[in-house]
Design a protein around this motif. Sequence first.
Motif, PDB file in Angstrom:
ATOM      1  N   ASN A 109      22.818  -2.072  17.371  1.00 17.80           N
ATOM      2  CA  ASN A 109      22.445  -3.103  18.199  1.00 17.80           C
ATOM      3  C   ASN A 109      21.715  -2.924  19.748  1.00 17.80           C
ATOM      4  OD1 ASN A 109      23.102  -5.846  19.384  1.00 17.80           O
ATOM      5  ND2 ASN A 109      24.797  -5.084  20.471  1.00 17.80           N
ATOM      6  N   GLU A 110      20.729  -3.430  20.096  1.00 20.82           N
ATOM      7  CA  GLU A 110      20.101  -2.985  21.043  1.00 20.82           C
ATOM      8  C   GLU A 110      19.811  -4.359  21.946  1.00 20.82           C
ATOM      9  OE1 GLU A 110      16.762   0.197  20.181  1.00 20.82           O
ATOM     10  OE2 GLU A 110      16.932  -1.398  18.545  1.00 20.82           O
ATOM     11  N   PHE A 111      19.947  -4.207  23.292  1.00 25.98           N
ATOM     12  CA  PHE A 111      19.691  -5.309  24.116  1.00 25.98           C
ATOM     13  C   PHE A 111      18.242  -5.195  24.613  1.00 25.98           C
ATOM     14  CE2 PHE A 111      24.480  -4.681  24.274  1.00 25.98           C
ATOM     15  CZ  PHE A 111      24.618  -6.210  24.025  1.00 25.98           C
ATOM     16  N   ILE A 112      17.758  -6.393  24.517  1.00 29.24           N
ATOM     17  CA  ILE A 112      16.279  -6.338  25.172  1.00 29.24           C
ATOM     18  C   ILE A 112      16.195  -6.978  26.563  1.00 29.24           C
ATOM     19  CG2 ILE A 112      13.752  -7.023  24.742  1.00 29.24           C
ATOM     20  CD1 ILE A 112      15.169  -5.219  22.607  1.00 29.24           C
ATOM     21  N   ASP A 113      15.935  -6.285  27.682  1.00 33.61           N
ATOM     22  CA  ASP A 113      15.845  -6.897  29.124  1.00 33.61           C
ATOM     23  C   ASP A 113      14.733  -7.889  29.015  1.00 33.61           C
ATOM     24  OD1 ASP A 113      17.801  -5.205  29.775  1.00 33.61           O
ATOM     25  OD2 ASP A 113      16.152  -3.669  30.453  1.00 33.61           O
ATOM     26  N   VAL A 114      14.890  -8.891  29.832  1.00 38.81           N
ATOM     27  CA  VAL A 114      13.950 -10.204  29.789  1.00 38.81           C
ATOM     28  C   VAL A 114      13.101 -10.403  31.252  1.00 38.81           C
ATOM     29  CG1 VAL A 114      13.572 -12.585  29.484  1.00 38.81           C
ATOM     30  CG2 VAL A 114      14.867 -11.192  27.926  1.00 38.81           C
ATOM     31  N   ILE A 115      11.945 -10.710  31.227  1.00 41.81           N
ATOM     32  CA  ILE A 115      11.440 -10.940  32.522  1.00 41.81           C
ATOM     33  C   ILE A 115      10.999 -12.517  32.286  1.00 41.81           C
ATOM     34  CG2 ILE A 115       9.538 -10.653  34.021  1.00 41.81           C
ATOM     35  CD1 ILE A 115       9.376  -7.709  33.084  1.00 41.81           C
ATOM     36  N   HIS A 116      11.016 -13.290  33.364  1.00 42.62           N
ATOM     37  CA  HIS A 116      10.566 -14.634  33.202  1.00 42.62           C
ATOM     38  C   HIS A 116       9.878 -14.989  34.398  1.00 42.62           C
ATOM     39  CE1 HIS A 116      10.755 -19.203  33.040  1.00 42.62           C
ATOM     40  NE2 HIS A 116      10.977 -19.112  31.734  1.00 42.62           N
ATOM     41  N   SER A 117       8.534 -15.095  34.460  1.00 45.85           N
ATOM     42  CA  SER A 117       7.794 -15.480  35.612  1.00 45.85           C
ATOM     43  C   SER A 117       7.383 -16.818  35.791  1.00 45.85           C
ATOM     44  CB  SER A 117       6.831 -14.456  35.839  1.00 45.85           C
ATOM     45  OG  SER A 117       5.926 -14.591  34.653  1.00 45.85           O
ATOM     46  N   SER A 118       7.126 -17.329  36.931  1.00 47.34           N
ATOM     47  CA  SER A 118       6.637 -18.657  37.010  1.00 47.34           C
ATOM     48  C   SER A 118       5.535 -18.885  38.067  1.00 47.34           C
ATOM     49  CB  SER A 118       7.831 -19.642  37.374  1.00 47.34           C
ATOM     50  OG  SER A 118       8.533 -19.524  38.715  1.00 47.34           O
TER      51      SER A 118
ATOM     52  N   LYS B  78      13.026  -1.253  26.863  1.00 45.12           N
ATOM     53  CA  LYS B  78      12.586  -2.636  25.969  1.00 45.12           C
ATOM     54  C   LYS B  78      13.072  -3.667  26.901  1.00 45.12           C
ATOM     55  CE  LYS B  78      15.382   0.193  22.444  1.00 45.12           C
ATOM     56  NZ  LYS B  78      15.810   1.010  23.446  1.00 45.12           N
ATOM     57  N   VAL B  79      11.427  -4.393  27.080  1.00 43.57           N
ATOM     58  CA  VAL B  79      11.515  -5.552  27.966  1.00 43.57           C
ATOM     59  C   VAL B  79      10.586  -6.483  27.162  1.00 43.57           C
ATOM     60  CG1 VAL B  79      10.522  -6.374  30.029  1.00 43.57           C
ATOM     61  CG2 VAL B  79      11.634  -4.171  30.057  1.00 43.57           C
ATOM     62  N   PHE B  80      10.977  -7.884  27.288  1.00 45.78           N
ATOM     63  CA  PHE B  80      10.244  -9.013  26.617  1.00 45.78           C
ATOM     64  C   PHE B  80       9.856  -9.908  27.882  1.00 45.78           C
ATOM     65  CE2 PHE B  80       9.580 -13.026  24.698  1.00 45.78           C
ATOM     66  CZ  PHE B  80       8.744 -12.702  23.693  1.00 45.78           C
ATOM     67  N   TRP B  81       8.714 -10.189  28.062  1.00 41.25           N
ATOM     68  CA  TRP B  81       8.188 -10.957  29.210  1.00 41.25           C
ATOM     69  C   TRP B  81       7.778 -12.341  28.819  1.00 41.25           C
ATOM     70  CZ3 TRP B  81       4.581  -8.511  33.480  1.00 41.25           C
ATOM     71  CH2 TRP B  81       4.192  -9.184  34.380  1.00 41.25           C
ATOM     72  N   ILE B  82       8.349 -13.235  29.698  1.00 39.81           N
ATOM     73  CA  ILE B  82       7.808 -14.853  29.137  1.00 39.81           C
ATOM     74  C   ILE B  82       7.090 -15.207  30.361  1.00 39.81           C
ATOM     75  CG2 ILE B  82       8.383 -17.012  28.824  1.00 39.81           C
ATOM     76  CD1 ILE B  82      11.090 -15.917  27.328  1.00 39.81           C
ATOM     77  N   ASP B  83       5.982 -15.644  30.379  1.00 40.87           N
ATOM     78  CA  ASP B  83       5.151 -16.026  31.661  1.00 40.87           C
ATOM     79  C   ASP B  83       4.730 -17.656  31.198  1.00 40.87           C
ATOM     80  OD1 ASP B  83       3.887 -15.962  34.134  1.00 40.87           O
ATOM     81  OD2 ASP B  83       2.063 -15.701  33.330  1.00 40.87           O
ATOM     82  N   VAL B  84       5.229 -18.452  32.043  1.00 42.36           N
ATOM     83  CA  VAL B  84       5.274 -20.056  32.002  1.00 42.36           C
ATOM     84  C   VAL B  84       3.813 -20.607  32.526  1.00 42.36           C
ATOM     85  CG1 VAL B  84       6.166 -22.424  32.158  1.00 42.36           C
ATOM     86  CG2 VAL B  84       7.569 -20.221  31.793  1.00 42.36           C
ATOM     87  N   HIS B  85       3.166 -21.512  31.762  1.00 44.48           N
ATOM     88  CA  HIS B  85       1.986 -22.083  32.225  1.00 44.48           C
ATOM     89  C   HIS B  85       1.807 -23.419  31.713  1.00 44.48           C
ATOM     90  CE1 HIS B  85      -0.399 -18.668  34.097  1.00 44.48           C
ATOM     91  NE2 HIS B  85       0.648 -17.922  33.126  1.00 44.48           N
ATOM     92  N   THR B  86       1.048 -24.403  32.339  1.00 43.73           N
ATOM     93  CA  THR B  86       0.781 -25.492  31.776  1.00 43.73           C
ATOM     94  C   THR B  86      -0.836 -25.908  31.821  1.00 43.73           C
ATOM     95  OG1 THR B  86       0.724 -26.619  34.042  1.00 43.73           O
ATOM     96  CG2 THR B  86       3.115 -26.458  33.110  1.00 43.73           C
TER      97      THR B  86
END
Length: 577
Positions: free
Chosen positions: A166-175, A431-439
Amino acid sequence: YPRLFDKTNMTSFPSSHVLFGLFVLLLLSGMYYIVWIYAIDSPKFIYYCPLDRVGLTHLWNDENCYWSTSYPEARSKFVALGNRIREQVKEQPHGLLDVVDVKSISYDVSDATVIENYGGGYEKYLESLEVIDVHGTQCITPEKDTIDALLLTFREPKSNEAKSGNEFIDVIHSSGVHGVEGYLGSAIQLRYLHELLLQNEEMMKSCRADNGTQVPETESPMKGRKVLLIHAVNPNGMRHHRRTNENNVDLNRNVLTQEIWKKVRTRDPNFVGYVDMDSAINPFIPWGSSGMFSWATAARDAGYEGNITRLQLRDDEVMRHVEGETNLFRESNYDTSLGNFSLFSDVRVWLERKWILAEIVWKVLYTVFTMGYTNGKRALVAAQYLKQSGVGYGGGAHKHHINSWENSIFALRHAINDFAGYQLGKKVEQKVFWIDVHTGLGKYGKFKAMGFDFEAANDSPKQSNWRSKFADLLRHSHLVLGESSDDGVSEGYDLTMGFVNDRVLCPPPNCFSITQEFGTRPGVAVALALILENKSHQIGSREFSVISSWAFYPQRLSWRRKTLRGGIKMLSSVLNL
């Protein structure tokens, strides 16, 4: 009824009735559209969303509270929610909540502030910043343009520690990388924080109801996953409803290595046809602090050693416009707003300026028709690094030919590596997953996941086993497919570089990144809005200053509901994988 199909007596066909029926149908459809747009599908102009302790917990009953009309409003809500969650963590008994630590930091990215106080050294400014921990309170300063980062650390229950693999993935969320597009990303972050706040409140209420006899799983919770929320990467653009920052730089084209900086600055400026489209996408006389812009001179100064004949032809064309040989560009630096006129001469001037606007629209449509939609889009999104006043400027030229990032990018790197402690590229176990939000691209209200590199998951099998596992989970969850089947969203980006969540700031094998792109208007309309807004800004007019909001931040309840649902779906699903 038989008379309708009587071919021997065609004069008996009741065409007037059919035409009248079509007219009535068209009239009713128009009335329904007007009522839908302006009454049913329009958000309320006034809604009550207080930022005090009671208000955040009990009075945020309207979904409109997650949305903002200005940058100060969005930032105030983000900071207030962060402060309240910080208070909850400080008040919790025996590590009851899932959140065990909250930290925040603010970055002032304005050049004026840094130059005045730190002699222009932004890295020196970053060293002076203080982190606000769980015992502090972040101040709300709406007059400043700041990037705000909030780091949430969740506990790791014992029940999960015992599970093998079981591994926890850190998360980045940018706007807010593209300024005006940040209002959706901000709404997603605000809703996530508000739901977390309500969840914490419910757990604390339940604990108080049990008279404090409820014992959590662990009295000394181990720190597990981190979630880093980065609010308004481009605060100046968000404040003024522009995609670019105060230097007219597109931050999502600015993150380049020194090697790539040299490459993009010395390449042919017309390698994707940007100079050929210059008259259509930059329909104004490019005056600067050192005089009128010259493509040939700028290319030579940057180190381009190729043929400059086409560049000189474009410069000569602009010079003829300046000298008055062509009315279109001679008048193009005037404001084209309606204004108030009282004389017939004012009517003539008004018509001339509206004719210029029609010429701009025609040039854009003609360019799309002759070059093709994909080629025209490629020329717009591939970025250029010479003309600061032009659409799609990626930076470099305005810093006296010093290839350097904008302050926002330095702040972004500091928030990820130093503030959050990820140290991407250095810590192999990270371990990092990055979500960058655009429109702006895709079908109305639906999202498309862009930039996800499945092949990169197997770059280094010994070190990136987690990446291949995580990629498989995302594949099966269909998140990377998004809600939109429009493959044209990503067309034309094959030559684009400098994304904020690309391999420079999100290097493999430690980091995966994805761009969550939400659709707004048709592609040609979005491109036209970019051109008109940039022209309006460069000539000091306010006529098209709000057209970016129309293109990238539709004020429709249907769009808000779809996009907010899609944004929360992506963030929550990634956190649950």
